[in-house]
Design a protein around this motif. Structure first.
Motif, PDB file in Angstrom:
ATOM      1  N   ILE A  93       0.838  -1.212   0.000  1.00 56.30           N
ATOM      2  CA  ILE A  93       0.000   0.000   0.000  1.00 56.30           C
ATOM      3  C   ILE A  93       0.868   1.255   0.000  1.00 56.30           C
ATOM      4  N   SER A  97       1.193   4.117  -2.771  1.00 59.24           N
ATOM      5  CA  SER A  97       0.904   5.485  -2.311  1.00 59.24           C
ATOM      6  C   SER A  97       2.041   6.430  -2.666  1.00 59.24           C
ATOM      7  N   SER A  98       3.285   5.954  -2.464  1.00 61.79           N
ATOM      8  CA  SER A  98       4.447   6.785  -2.784  1.00 61.79           C
ATOM      9  C   SER A  98       4.495   7.097  -4.278  1.00 61.79           C
ATOM     10  N   TYR A 117       4.434  12.965   0.458  1.00 61.95           N
ATOM     11  CA  TYR A 117       5.293  12.123  -0.384  1.00 61.95           C
ATOM     12  C   TYR A 117       6.502  11.621   0.410  1.00 61.95           C
ATOM     13  N   SER A 120       5.541   9.262   3.180  1.00 61.02           N
ATOM     14  CA  SER A 120       5.214   7.947   2.638  1.00 61.02           C
ATOM     15  C   SER A 120       6.479   7.163   2.319  1.00 61.02           C
TER      16      SER A 120
END
Length: 484
Positions: A93, A97-98, A117, A120
């Motif tokens: 995840i 997400s990154s 960012y 993450s």
């Protein structure tokens, strides 16, 4: 799910260890590229970060899926498996997400997106490390990371120091057969796959209870019956056999360790008896002694060579080599030297120089087919740690042999093709460590060799070969040796 479907799932699951390094490499690379690209000199890396992140996220997803399939085999501790699974899923995840935040950042870079960012990315690396650690614990045991950690690092990590090498038994008779002898063998050679974290074949061997329970194929041993014990059967299978244990590629049990396991099972597989309470034959007793003293069964020569000696002057060694003298280390440690001289060397003169420069370090001498004489043998007597001497086809006589009585560690001697006779070899009667003596084509007789052999049951005197005509068409060539 029927058995065939379950087998297919586990089959694909076993590809998990093969590809799990892909997401690790991609995600670490993406993080490093993102971090470095913040500097102007590495700005050219920035456009590639998103692509590498996407590769890492996809490979992490595939790896996690295969991991879930592998988990269905039931070979792993449920507690550790739970943590590893969720760490891996959260990592997937975070990787996606990154990647998503990277794309948003490239489209519209705001302070909020930038912070999200980088947060993450950093959290992703934490979960990557956690998933890797717990995965290693599942595969190799919970101590895999600290087992060989130097004591200095252990102290920094707040861990107790550990002894180097195997733990020696102080009182052999009072030693517990299972806890002190058998269990350490299982711990070293079996428990990496059969422990509290991993139970390959539904078998755990880290405790007495787990060992007695057995695995999916039933008990691993039958007390009192070595031949019917699955543990021993698998150990003796060819290493290419899928059922051989430990698996090919793992460190195998030594012959001594196998003998001890067989002895334990043969004597009823006792868990609460001391060594003094169990019958021990000579072979097992010799092995057990090494658990209290690693040097117990070593010869005096083996102890000598293992103990090492003082470092020889490297400049002197270099000077000899510049003269064409072959002098080199016996091994990469312990400082022992071996010297080889040739027929064109002034052997007696060189031996005199070597005896002055390296009286302790030279332990092997090869002087075969050289002009060695009794005068050179007098110099050889000064190499007090000499263990091996090749003097075949030289000019030595019985007189020269008299000097060898000064060498207590002489273990190997070859005087083939010399003028040495029965009188000469009798000087060796008090050589306590002599094991091999070669006297082919010398003046040594069978009777002389037999008289010498009477002084040592461990000495073998090799007289060469004897040709016997059996009939007109058959000739037998047999080695002639006196001794055991």
């Amino acid at each position: 799910m029927d058995q065939s479907a379950a087998d297919i799932v586990i089959f694909f699951g076993r590809f998990h260890p093969l590809i799990l390094h892909l997401p690790i490499g991609f995600l670490v690379l993406a993080f490093l590229m993102a971090f470095l690209s913040r500097k102007e000199r590495f700005a050219y890396l920035r456009p590639a970060v998103g692509f590498v992140l996407l590769l890492g996220a996809i490979s992490a997803l595939v790896t996690a899926t295969l991991g879930l399939m592998l988990a269905r085999s039931g070979d792993y501790s449920e507690d550790l498996l739970f943590i590893h699974q969720w760490a891996g899923l959260i990592l997937v995840i975070l990787a996606f997400s990154s990647w998503f935040l990277y794309r948003q950042k490239e489209k519209k870079s705001t302070d909020k997106i930038q912070k999200a960012y980088w947060a993450s990315l950093f959290v992703m690396m934490v979960f990557l490390a956690g998933a890797g650690h717990y995965g290693g614990s599942l595969t190799h045991g919970s101590t895999y990371l600290t087992q060989y950690m130097p004591n200095g690092l252990r102290a920094l990590a707040g861990l107790p120091a550990q002894e180097k090498g195997p733990k020696l038994i102080k009182d052999l008779n009072e030693a517990d057969v299972f806890a002190d002898i058998v269990h350490p063998i299982l711990e070293m050679r079996c428990n990496s796959c059969h422990n509290a974290s991993k139970k390959k074949g539904d078998l755990q061997m880290h405790t007495r209870t787990a060992l007695m329970k057995g695995g999916e194929n039933g008990p691993v041993f039958v007390a009192g019956n070595v031949q019917e014990s699955e543990l021993i059967r698998r150990i003796h299978l060819p290493d290419i056999d899928d059922d051989h244990m430990p698996p090919k590629g793992k460190t195998q049990l030594s012959p001594d360790q196998i003998t001890l396991l067989e002895w334990w099972i043969d004597k009823g597989a006792p868990f609460d008896k001391k060594v003094a309470e169990v019958q021990v034959n000579d072979e097992v007793n010799a092995i057990l002694r090494t658990l209290a003293d690693p040097d117990a069964n070593k010869t005096e020569v083996e102890k000598l060579l293992a103990s090492g000696t003082a470092l020889a002057d490297p400049e002197k060694i270099k000077a000899y080599k510049s003269r064409g003298i072959s002098i080199k280390p016996l091994s990469n440690k312990e400082n022992w030297l071996q010297v080889t001289l040739y027929k064109n060397d002034p052997v007696n003169e060189v031996l005199g120089e070597l005896a002055e420069d390296f009286p302790e370090q030279i332990t092997w001498l090869d002087l075969k087919d050289t002009p060695l004489s009794d005068a050179g043998m007098e110099h050889i007597a000064k190499f007090k740690n000499l263990t091996r001497l090749r003097a075949e086809k030289t000019g030595i006589t019985d007189k020269g042999m008299s000097y060898l009585k000064e060498l207590p560690y002489l273990e190997f001697l070859n005087i083939y093709g010399t003028s040495v006779g029965d009188e000469g070899i009798q000087y060796l009667q008090n050589s306590p460590n002599l094991r091999r003596l070669y006297v082919w084509e010398s003046r040594v007789s069978k009777n002389g060799a037999a008289r010498l052999q009477e002084s040592s049951s461990q000495l073998e005197v090799n007289l060469g070969f004897e040709v016997t005509v059996v009939d007109s068409l058959t000739v037998e060539v047999l080695p002639v040796a006196v001794g055991n």
